[in-house]
Design an enzyme around this catalytic site. Sequence first.
Site, PDB file in Angstrom:
ATOM      1  N   ASP A  98      43.033  32.713  38.327  1.00 38.63           N
ATOM      2  CA  ASP A  98      42.819  32.626  37.014  1.00 38.63           C
ATOM      3  C   ASP A  98      44.614  31.375  36.929  1.00 38.63           C
ATOM      4  O   ASP A  98      45.171  31.217  35.726  1.00 38.63           O
ATOM      5  CB  ASP A  98      42.833  33.390  36.138  1.00 38.63           C
TER       6      ASP A  98
ATOM      7  N   HIS B  60      42.681  42.112  35.525  1.00 32.40           N
ATOM      8  CA  HIS B  60      41.493  42.280  34.786  1.00 32.40           C
ATOM      9  C   HIS B  60      40.045  42.205  35.275  1.00 32.40           C
ATOM     10  O   HIS B  60      39.596  41.859  35.699  1.00 32.40           O
ATOM     11  CB  HIS B  60      41.679  40.425  34.549  1.00 32.40           C
TER      12      HIS B  60
ATOM     13  N   HIS C  69      44.274  39.599  40.639  1.00 31.80           N
ATOM     14  CA  HIS C  69      44.616  40.173  39.715  1.00 31.80           C
ATOM     15  C   HIS C  69      43.970  41.315  39.165  1.00 31.80           C
ATOM     16  O   HIS C  69      43.026  41.107  39.423  1.00 31.80           O
ATOM     17  CB  HIS C  69      45.731  39.455  38.285  1.00 31.80           C
TER      18      HIS C  69
ATOM     19  N   ASP D  90      37.792  41.310  34.333  1.00 35.01           N
ATOM     20  CA  ASP D  90      36.541  40.430  35.390  1.00 35.01           C
ATOM     21  C   ASP D  90      36.754  39.744  36.466  1.00 35.01           C
ATOM     22  O   ASP D  90      36.207  38.785  37.158  1.00 35.01           O
ATOM     23  CB  ASP D  90      36.249  39.287  34.008  1.00 35.01           C
ATOM     24  N   HIS D  91      37.488  40.105  36.805  1.00 36.42           N
ATOM     25  CA  HIS D  91      38.279  40.364  38.318  1.00 36.42           C
ATOM     26  C   HIS D  91      37.827  41.302  39.259  1.00 36.42           C
ATOM     27  O   HIS D  91      38.094  41.529  40.802  1.00 36.42           O
ATOM     28  CB  HIS D  91      39.535  39.891  38.343  1.00 36.42           C
TER      29      HIS D  91
ATOM     30  N   HIS E 123      49.856  33.933  35.078  1.00 38.78           N
ATOM     31  CA  HIS E 123      48.689  34.872  34.189  1.00 38.78           C
ATOM     32  C   HIS E 123      48.730  36.243  33.429  1.00 38.78           C
ATOM     33  O   HIS E 123      48.591  36.500  32.790  1.00 38.78           O
ATOM     34  CB  HIS E 123      47.146  34.743  34.822  1.00 38.78           C
TER      35      HIS E 123
ATOM     36  N   HIS F 207      36.425  30.488  37.554  1.00 35.61           N
ATOM     37  CA  HIS F 207      36.334  30.060  36.334  1.00 35.61           C
ATOM     38  C   HIS F 207      35.455  28.422  36.228  1.00 35.61           C
ATOM     39  O   HIS F 207      35.778  27.932  36.487  1.00 35.61           O
ATOM     40  CB  HIS F 207      37.051  30.065  34.722  1.00 35.61           C
TER      41      HIS F 207
END
Length: 257
Positions: free
Chosen positions: A131, A54, A52, A56-57, A108, A169
């Site tokens: 996530d 985001h 996805h 942090d990905h 998410h 995570h």
Amino acid sequence: MNPIALPAFTDNYIWMLHDGTDAVVVDPGDAAPVLAALDERQLALAAILVTHHHGDHVGGVDALRPHLKGPVYGPKREDIPAPFVPLAGGDRIDVLGKHITVLDVPGHTAGHIAYFIENNDGDAPLLFCGDTLFSAGCGRLFEGTAEQMHASLERLAALPGNTRVCCAHEYTLANLKFARAVEPGNAALARYQAECEAARAAGRPTLPALLATERAVNPFLRCAEPEVIAAARTHGAAGTAGAEVFAALRRWKNEFR
Ligand code: ZN
Ligand code: FE
């Protein structure tokens, strides 16, 4: 083939698979841990899988591109660093000689996908779910509805019980605290919490999680269990339908400390 968890930021894992020569990484939010792992093991980067959009990905994708000899794969319905090969549920790709099936798991984010390797040459199947599903928990609903997320989690929960779940995570201990509040009478949950506390105390990841264990301990996969329904009813569940129970649990968890 066994997945390696590369820690990133404070609580992310970038998952890496390799065959001794080539590697694939999932959700590289940061390039540095990936480059260090490739260098240490003398591996080439054959592909990047993104679940996805985001930061942090995907934050490390552009910095990894000069080192990448194959494609970046990502969700068709999301805006991730281009160019990438757009994927949606039902698509199949071949990476490191393995067939990977793409699953749509919105909730998410609106276009979130997961990657499933069913046939792992005698090793357990692998799921890279970003996530969506966490051990003993699930992702927050940033873009999707409770109905969508509940359906996505049911799709994942139906995979083989020996599937090893590679979540993005390390949220397990905090999730377990909430899970115990939902199901104080669940003995499997108490045992799993003790195991995970020992793993963290020893500096080990709690992941990958075993899907069969998740079905026994994760309240978000247990929306049909009487104890979970009863707890959700005391926290605002409109009814006893799975999606209503799920929605109440998710709201409760957002405020849980
Ligand atoms: Zn995310
Ligand atoms: Fe994340």
